[in-house]
Scaffold this motif. Structure first.
Motif, short mmCIF file in Angstrom:
data_model
loop_
_atom_site.label_atom_id
_atom_site.label_comp_id
_atom_site.label_asym_id
_atom_site.label_seq_id
_atom_site.Cartn_x
_atom_site.Cartn_y
_atom_site.Cartn_z
N LEU A 148 14.53 -56.38 63.19
CA LEU A 148 15.41 -55.50 63.96
C LEU A 148 14.83 -54.09 64.06
O LEU A 148 14.95 -53.44 65.11
CB LEU A 148 16.80 -55.44 63.31
CG LEU A 148 17.86 -54.65 64.09
CD1 LEU A 148 18.19 -55.33 65.41
CD2 LEU A 148 19.13 -54.47 63.26
N ASP A 149 14.19 -53.61 63.00
CA ASP A 149 13.56 -52.29 63.04
C ASP A 149 12.44 -52.25 64.08
O ASP A 149 12.31 -51.29 64.84
CB ASP A 149 12.98 -51.93 61.66
CG ASP A 149 14.03 -51.90 60.57
OD1 ASP A 149 15.15 -51.44 60.85
OD2 ASP A 149 13.73 -52.35 59.45
N ILE A 150 11.62 -53.29 64.09
CA ILE A 150 10.52 -53.36 65.05
C ILE A 150 11.06 -53.46 66.47
O ILE A 150 10.52 -52.87 67.41
CB ILE A 150 9.61 -54.55 64.73
CG1 ILE A 150 8.91 -54.33 63.38
CG2 ILE A 150 8.58 -54.77 65.82
CD1 ILE A 150 7.98 -53.13 63.35
N ALA A 151 12.16 -54.21 66.65
CA ALA A 151 12.76 -54.33 67.98
C ALA A 151 13.19 -52.96 68.50
O ALA A 151 13.03 -52.65 69.68
CB ALA A 151 13.94 -55.29 67.94
N GLN A 152 13.74 -52.13 67.62
CA GLN A 152 14.15 -50.79 68.05
C GLN A 152 12.94 -49.96 68.49
O GLN A 152 12.98 -49.25 69.51
CB GLN A 152 14.88 -50.08 66.91
CG GLN A 152 15.37 -48.69 67.27
CD GLN A 152 16.45 -48.71 68.33
OE1 GLN A 152 17.60 -49.02 68.06
NE2 GLN A 152 16.08 -48.36 69.57
N MET A 153 11.86 -50.04 67.73
CA MET A 153 10.65 -49.28 68.07
C MET A 153 10.10 -49.71 69.43
O MET A 153 9.81 -48.87 70.31
CB MET A 153 9.59 -49.50 66.99
CG MET A 153 8.21 -48.99 67.35
SD MET A 153 6.98 -49.42 66.10
CE MET A 153 5.46 -49.19 67.05
N TYR A 154 9.97 -51.01 69.64
CA TYR A 154 9.40 -51.50 70.90
C TYR A 154 10.37 -51.34 72.07
O TYR A 154 9.95 -51.28 73.22
CB TYR A 154 8.96 -52.96 70.74
CG TYR A 154 7.58 -53.07 70.12
CD1 TYR A 154 6.47 -53.37 70.90
CD2 TYR A 154 7.38 -52.85 68.77
CE1 TYR A 154 5.20 -53.46 70.34
CE2 TYR A 154 6.13 -52.93 68.19
CZ TYR A 154 5.03 -53.24 68.98
OH TYR A 154 3.77 -53.31 68.41
N GLN A 155 11.67 -51.28 71.78
CA GLN A 155 12.65 -51.02 72.84
C GLN A 155 12.39 -49.66 73.47
O GLN A 155 12.44 -49.50 74.69
CB GLN A 155 14.07 -51.08 72.27
CG GLN A 155 15.17 -50.94 73.31
CD GLN A 155 15.44 -52.23 74.06
OE1 GLN A 155 15.29 -53.31 73.51
NE2 GLN A 155 15.84 -52.12 75.32
N THR A 156 12.12 -48.66 72.64
CA THR A 156 11.84 -47.32 73.16
C THR A 156 10.57 -47.31 73.99
O THR A 156 10.50 -46.66 75.04
CB THR A 156 11.74 -46.31 72.00
OG1 THR A 156 12.91 -46.41 71.18
CG2 THR A 156 11.61 -44.89 72.51
N LEU A 157 9.55 -48.04 73.53
CA LEU A 157 8.31 -48.15 74.31
C LEU A 157 8.57 -48.82 75.66
O LEU A 157 8.16 -48.31 76.71
CB LEU A 157 7.28 -48.97 73.54
CG LEU A 157 6.40 -48.26 72.51
CD1 LEU A 157 5.54 -49.29 71.79
CD2 LEU A 157 5.53 -47.20 73.17
N ALA A 158 9.26 -49.95 75.63
CA ALA A 158 9.48 -50.73 76.85
C ALA A 158 10.39 -50.00 77.83
O ALA A 158 10.28 -50.20 79.04
CB ALA A 158 10.08 -52.09 76.50
N ASP A 159 11.29 -49.16 77.32
CA ASP A 159 12.22 -48.42 78.18
C ASP A 159 11.65 -47.06 78.59
O ASP A 159 12.40 -46.10 78.78
CB ASP A 159 13.57 -48.24 77.48
CG ASP A 159 14.43 -49.50 77.55
OD1 ASP A 159 14.15 -50.35 78.40
OD2 ASP A 159 15.37 -49.62 76.75
#
Length: 549
Positions: A346-357
């Motif tokens: 879940l932590d990694i998902a948050q990090m990559y969410q910011t990149l992807a968005d």
């Protein structure tokens, strides 16, 4: 009228309420077919109580009383649910089976008399027992890992006093189709990949780009087991998954670093605080000398990453990780750049969410809204979207991650997927092959997958040979948009000589097209493109083009 009373109005008894009820009932009949109104009523009607959870609708009641979907109910079971309608507490088939049986059989006689069933069907149904399960089965959700996230976010985002109210309705972002795709992909791949049956575990988080809504959470190889949730709670070294943050830190200084900047991928030795020497090596155990910054990320070179991190400063890299959404404390050690930091999927998902968005940070959420008994939304703590990085900066990183997936560490599996999906991602592998990670995104969704053993034993899988296979199975099914990622207006593509990082020409054998923020591409041509003479001519032509724009 009963639908209006249950769904739209409160329990107040007054003349105004009765008038509103009559008017709204007429409006419903004018705008909707009777079958639609009946269907809405069937999905809303109260049919029992499971602890502090109300059972509304025939679909949920079928699961609650018979542990089966409504389409599988027998005539006797269907009529029993109708019988309960008159008084779910009084005719509760578990507490008062005699009352429920008498009421059910009375209704069976009525529908036989009215010709809805024949005599044989009526006799068979009346001879049948109630058939209810010994105890309710709804206490354990079909999706316990996702529900665990919902519960945590309710506690984080809403006041305790509000959550204790009766009659709350919680709307989540769960997508059952994507949840089932993720579960099937994880379970089937684990069975194919594990060396010792029953030991390999995993966790998956899927979120939607733009909204940051979590669509699916899988907590382990037994998705229905309400136990340790690896998607939320496993804490494992993440390997190279943090490297995009390192390169984003560099590319946020466009006049100092570009994708064509050269980094030294040479051996490096660092003295630790305890006096020992730390000397990281590349996965292929080779030294690659001067490499482009883009190639260092595409091929995940460890030595180049450490040198770049020390050049930037570990504090700056840690700041970038925090801005991307990593909340844990980040120790100021060089090994962090190679993923020694322990995090959950879940932590990694948050990090990559910011990149992807495109650099916009929005907290991942599984709860869309909570309504009280009067159908009014509860106040929640604010969830603000913040622009933390310029879109062109994240575009450079994401574009390189697309190359990494196709030409770098992910190429073994990614080439089996359609190029039109424009997928991007990064593998993560830890020491001795104990953890296998992959994080990436397409045009619609983002996914993070972890594979490993609960006892931290060696699994013998890299990020590409393990987690990437699960991720590819999922993303190939749920990312349906085939449009190319939005390109910021100030991004341009330039052909670069991969050996020197200078402008390429017809004589260059190793050419790569890289993205640049306008005005930051190299101004000189590589020797393979004509050397000094070609450089001056090229520069003059570039100036001419600028005059006529």
């Amino acid at each position: 009228q009963q639908l209006v009373k249950n769904f739209f109005l409160n329990r107040e008894r007054s003349l105004i309420r009765k008038i509103n009820e009559a008017i709204m009932s007429l409006l419903l009949e004018l705008h909707y077919e009777k079958k639609d109104i009946l269907e809405a009523y069937a999905n809303e009607i109260y049919l029992g109580q499971d602890g502090n959870r109300a059972i509304h609708g025939f679909g949920l009641a079928a699961k609650f009383y018979f542990n089966k979907p409504p389409q599988e109910l027998t005539i006797a079971e269907s009529v029993l649910l109708v019988a309960i309608l008159r008084g779910p507490t009084y005719y509760d088939p578990r507490r008062h089976p005699e009352r429920a049986l008498e009421r059910r059989n009375k209704l069976l006689q009525i529908i036989w008399r009215d010709g809805l069933i024949d005599k044989q069907q009526a006799q068979t149904a009346m001879a049948a027992g109630l058939g209810v399960t010994p105890k309710p089965r709804l206490g354990s959700s079909r999706y316990p890992a996702f529900i665990a996230l919902v519960k945590r976010q309710l506690q984080q985002d809403y006041r305790d006093d509000d959550l204790r109210s009766e009659g709350l309705r919680i709307f989540s972002s769960l997508d059952p189709v994507i949840q089932q795709v993720a579960e099937k992909a994880l379970v089937s791949n684990i069975k194919r990949l594990e060396r010792q049956p029953g030991l390999l575990e995993g966790g998956v988080v899927i979120s939607r780009l733009g909204s940051a809504e979590v669509s699916a959470v899988v907590g382990g190889r037994q998705p229905r087991f309400d136990g340790f949730n690896r998607a939320l709670d496993i804490q494992r070294p993440v390997g190279s998954l943090l490297k995009p943050a390192l390169y984003l830190t560099a590319l946020s200084q466009p006049h100092r670093y570009t994708l064509a900047s050269q980094i030294d991928d040479a051996p490096i030795k660092l003295k630790q605080s305890d006096g020992s020497i730390w000397s990281p090596a590349n996965y292929d155990h080779k030294n690659h000398g001067k490499v482009l910054l883009a190639d260092a990320l595409i091929h995940s070179y460890n030595q180049a990453a450490v040198r770049l991190g020390l050049e930037l400063g570990l504090g700056q890299v840690a700041d970038t990780l925090h801005e991307l959404g990593i909340e844990e404390r980040i120790p100021p050690y060089p090994a962090v750049m190679l993923g020694s930091l322990e995090l959950a999927p879940l932590d990694i998902a948050q990090m990559y969410q910011t990149l992807a968005d495109e650099g916009f940070y929005t907290p991942l959420r599984a709860v869309r809204a909570v309504l009280d008994a009067k159908h009014q939304p509860l106040n929640r703590y604010s969830l603000d979207t913040q622009q933390r990085f310029a879109p062109e900066q994240t575009f450079l990183v994401n574009d390189t991650l697309r190359l990494a997936l196709r030409e770098g560490t992910g190429r073994s599996v990614a080439r089996q997927l359609p190029r039109s999906l424009a997928l991007a991602g990064k593998t993560g592998t830890t020491d001795d092959l104990r953890d296998s990670w992959f994080a990436g995104f397409g045009s619609d969704y983002l996914g993070v997958v972890w594979l490993g053993n609960d006892n931290n034993a060696v699994i013998g899988l890299t990020g590409a040979s393990g987690a990437l296979r699960v991720w590819a199975d999922i993303m190939g099914q749920i990312n349906v948009t085939q449009a190319a990622p939005a390109q910021p207006a100030n991004i341009e593509y330039v052909a670069i000589d991969a050996t020197t990082g200078l402008l390429a020409g017809s004589g260059c054998q190793q050419e790569i097209k890289l993205a640049f923020i306008a005005g930051t591409a190299p101004g000189e041509y590589a020797p393979c493109a004509g050397g000094a003479v070609r450089r001056s001519v090229g520069g003059f032509l570039d100036r001419l083009k600028g005059w006529f724009r």
